[in-house]
Motif scaffolding. Structure first.
Motif, PDB file in Angstrom:
ATOM      1  N   UNK A  55       0.846  -1.201   0.000  1.00 31.93           N
ATOM      2  CA  UNK A  55       0.000   0.000   0.000  1.00 31.93           C
ATOM      3  C   UNK A  55       0.881   1.251   0.000  1.00 31.93           C
ATOM      4  N   UNK A  56       1.949   1.233   0.778  1.00 34.84           N
ATOM      5  CA  UNK A  56       2.859   2.373   0.841  1.00 34.84           C
ATOM      6  C   UNK A  56       3.534   2.610  -0.511  1.00 34.84           C
ATOM      7  N   UNK A  57       3.920   1.540  -1.197  1.00 37.32           N
ATOM      8  CA  UNK A  57       4.534   1.678  -2.525  1.00 37.32           C
ATOM      9  C   UNK A  57       3.550   2.285  -3.526  1.00 37.32           C
ATOM     10  N   UNK A  58       2.288   1.882  -3.443  1.00 40.50           N
ATOM     11  CA  UNK A  58       1.270   2.424  -4.339  1.00 40.50           C
ATOM     12  C   UNK A  58       1.010   3.891  -4.019  1.00 40.50           C
ATOM     13  N   UNK A  59       0.908   4.225  -2.730  1.00 42.44           N
ATOM     14  CA  UNK A  59       0.708   5.622  -2.335  1.00 42.44           C
ATOM     15  C   UNK A  59       1.894   6.480  -2.776  1.00 42.44           C
ATOM     16  N   UNK A  60       3.104   5.959  -2.691  1.00 40.76           N
ATOM     17  CA  UNK A  60       4.291   6.700  -3.131  1.00 40.76           C
ATOM     18  C   UNK A  60       4.216   6.984  -4.630  1.00 40.76           C
ATOM     19  N   UNK A  61       3.732   6.018  -5.404  1.00 41.13           N
ATOM     20  CA  UNK A  61       3.592   6.232  -6.850  1.00 41.13           C
ATOM     21  C   UNK A  61       2.596   7.348  -7.134  1.00 41.13           C
ATOM     22  N   UNK A  62       1.480   7.378  -6.372  1.00 40.76           N
ATOM     23  CA  UNK A  62       0.506   8.448  -6.548  1.00 40.76           C
ATOM     24  C   UNK A  62       1.097   9.798  -6.157  1.00 40.76           C
ATOM     25  N   UNK A  63       1.847   9.825  -5.077  1.00 39.18           N
ATOM     26  CA  UNK A  63       2.436  11.095  -4.643  1.00 39.18           C
ATOM     27  C   UNK A  63       3.402  11.635  -5.692  1.00 39.18           C
ATOM     28  N   UNK A  64       4.121  10.755  -6.380  1.00 44.33           N
ATOM     29  CA  UNK A  64       5.031  11.213  -7.429  1.00 44.33           C
ATOM     30  C   UNK A  64       4.265  11.849  -8.588  1.00 44.33           C
ATOM     31  N   UNK A  65       3.013  11.441  -8.786  1.00 41.23           N
ATOM     32  CA  UNK A  65       2.198  12.006  -9.861  1.00 41.23           C
ATOM     33  C   UNK A  65       1.619  13.379  -9.525  1.00 41.23           C
ATOM     34  N   UNK A  66       1.715  13.796  -8.280  1.00 37.92           N
ATOM     35  CA  UNK A  66       1.143  15.084  -7.885  1.00 37.92           C
ATOM     36  C   UNK A  66       1.662  16.232  -8.742  1.00 37.92           C
ATOM     37  N   UNK A  67       2.872  16.129  -9.238  1.00 31.57           N
ATOM     38  CA  UNK A  67       3.459  17.194 -10.035  1.00 31.57           C
ATOM     39  C   UNK A  67       2.924  17.212 -11.465  1.00 31.57           C
ATOM     40  N   UNK A  68       2.430  16.055 -11.940  1.00 30.12           N
ATOM     41  CA  UNK A  68       1.947  15.957 -13.312  1.00 30.12           C
ATOM     42  C   UNK A  68       0.435  16.084 -13.426  1.00 30.12           C
ATOM     43  N   UNK A  90      -6.392  14.405 -10.334  1.00 31.41           N
ATOM     44  CA  UNK A  90      -6.669  12.966 -10.315  1.00 31.41           C
ATOM     45  C   UNK A  90      -5.916  12.286  -9.180  1.00 31.41           C
ATOM     46  N   UNK A  91      -4.703  12.723  -8.925  1.00 27.86           N
ATOM     47  CA  UNK A  91      -3.891  12.117  -7.878  1.00 27.86           C
ATOM     48  C   UNK A  91      -4.469  12.403  -6.500  1.00 27.86           C
ATOM     49  N   UNK A  92      -4.911  13.639  -6.285  1.00 29.93           N
ATOM     50  CA  UNK A  92      -5.525  13.994  -4.999  1.00 29.93           C
ATOM     51  C   UNK A  92      -6.764  13.134  -4.775  1.00 29.93           C
ATOM     52  N   UNK A  93      -7.574  12.965  -5.809  1.00 33.47           N
ATOM     53  CA  UNK A  93      -8.758  12.116  -5.704  1.00 33.47           C
ATOM     54  C   UNK A  93      -8.369  10.692  -5.301  1.00 33.47           C
ATOM     55  N   UNK A  94      -7.350  10.146  -5.956  1.00 34.84           N
ATOM     56  CA  UNK A  94      -6.914   8.772  -5.669  1.00 34.84           C
ATOM     57  C   UNK A  94      -6.396   8.655  -4.241  1.00 34.84           C
ATOM     58  N   UNK A  95      -5.581   9.620  -3.804  1.00 36.50           N
ATOM     59  CA  UNK A  95      -5.044   9.558  -2.442  1.00 36.50           C
ATOM     60  C   UNK A  95      -6.164   9.691  -1.405  1.00 36.50           C
ATOM     61  N   UNK A  96      -7.149  10.549  -1.670  1.00 36.75           N
ATOM     62  CA  UNK A  96      -8.275  10.673  -0.733  1.00 36.75           C
ATOM     63  C   UNK A  96      -9.054   9.366  -0.652  1.00 36.75           C
ATOM     64  N   UNK A  97      -9.202   8.682  -1.784  1.00 34.12           N
ATOM     65  CA  UNK A  97      -9.925   7.409  -1.764  1.00 34.12           C
ATOM     66  C   UNK A  97      -9.148   6.343  -0.999  1.00 34.12           C
ATOM     67  N   UNK A  98      -7.839   6.583  -0.804  1.00 33.94           N
ATOM     68  CA  UNK A  98      -7.008   5.656  -0.031  1.00 33.94           C
ATOM     69  C   UNK A  98      -6.911   6.085   1.427  1.00 33.94           C
ATOM     70  N   UNK A  99      -7.698   7.106   1.819  1.00 36.41           N
ATOM     71  CA  UNK A  99      -7.750   7.500   3.222  1.00 36.41           C
ATOM     72  C   UNK A  99      -6.969   8.748   3.570  1.00 36.41           C
ATOM     73  N   UNK A 100      -6.328   9.384   2.598  1.00 36.27           N
ATOM     74  CA  UNK A 100      -5.574  10.597   2.879  1.00 36.27           C
ATOM     75  C   UNK A 100      -6.532  11.767   3.030  1.00 36.27           C
TER      76      UNK A 100
END
Length: 152
Positions: free
Chosen positions: A86-99, A103-113
């Motif tokens: 889960x941490x590896x997947x969340x890290x991949x999403x966080x790296x996308x925040x710049x691009x 969509x990334x914020x939505x995905x991270x929120x759906x993961x509990x952020x």
């Protein structure tokens, strides 16, 4: 609960999770362009890379439903590999925040952020009530300024 998954212990599960992260990188061949051009070696994909997701991890591991996946994820003996994945997947999403921030914020929120300042992940938190009782340990506090002695 279904028990016919590919793993029998946490170590096997961790190895399968590592296999998933290798699998999603795709398959390719390195090709040198023909001729005397100065073009660099290119990757020619036979299977395109995929972005890591919890659902695709669950499918890769052989789960039939997210309910089963979550039940295994909550089992203590499997918690470490699942938490690491889960941490590896969340890290991949966080790296996308710049691009792709929206969509990334939505995905991270759906993961509990949570995007509120000072907030933390809320999906797995449990809230407990703390009862605080005040007791007197010294002289009674002054109720007005006139009751206060000023030492100069």
């Amino acid at each position: 609960m279904k028990t016919s998954y590919k793993f029998k212990n946490a170590q096997q599960l961790g190895e399968l999770i590592d296999d998933y992260f290798l699998y999603i990188k795709g398959e390719y061949e390195l090709m040198q362009p023909k001729g005397r051009s100065a073009k660099p070696i290119q990757k020619i994909y036979s299977r395109e890379p995929e972005f890591p997701t919890i659902s695709s991890l669950a499918l890769f591991l052989g789960f039939d439903s997210m309910t089963d996946f979550k039940q295994y994820e909550e089992m203590r003996k499997y918690s470490r590999p699942f938490n690491h994945a889960r941490l590896r997947i969340e890290a991949a999403y966080q790296q996308l925040l710049f691009e792709k921030p929206t969509a990334t914020i939505f995905a991270l929120k759906s993961m509990g952020w949570n995007d509120k300042p000072g907030a933390t992940k809320t999906s797995t938190e449990t809230h407990k009530t703390l009862k605080v009782e005040m007791t007197s340990t010294g002289p009674k506090p002054a109720s007005t300024e006139k009751e206060v002695d000023v030492l100069i």
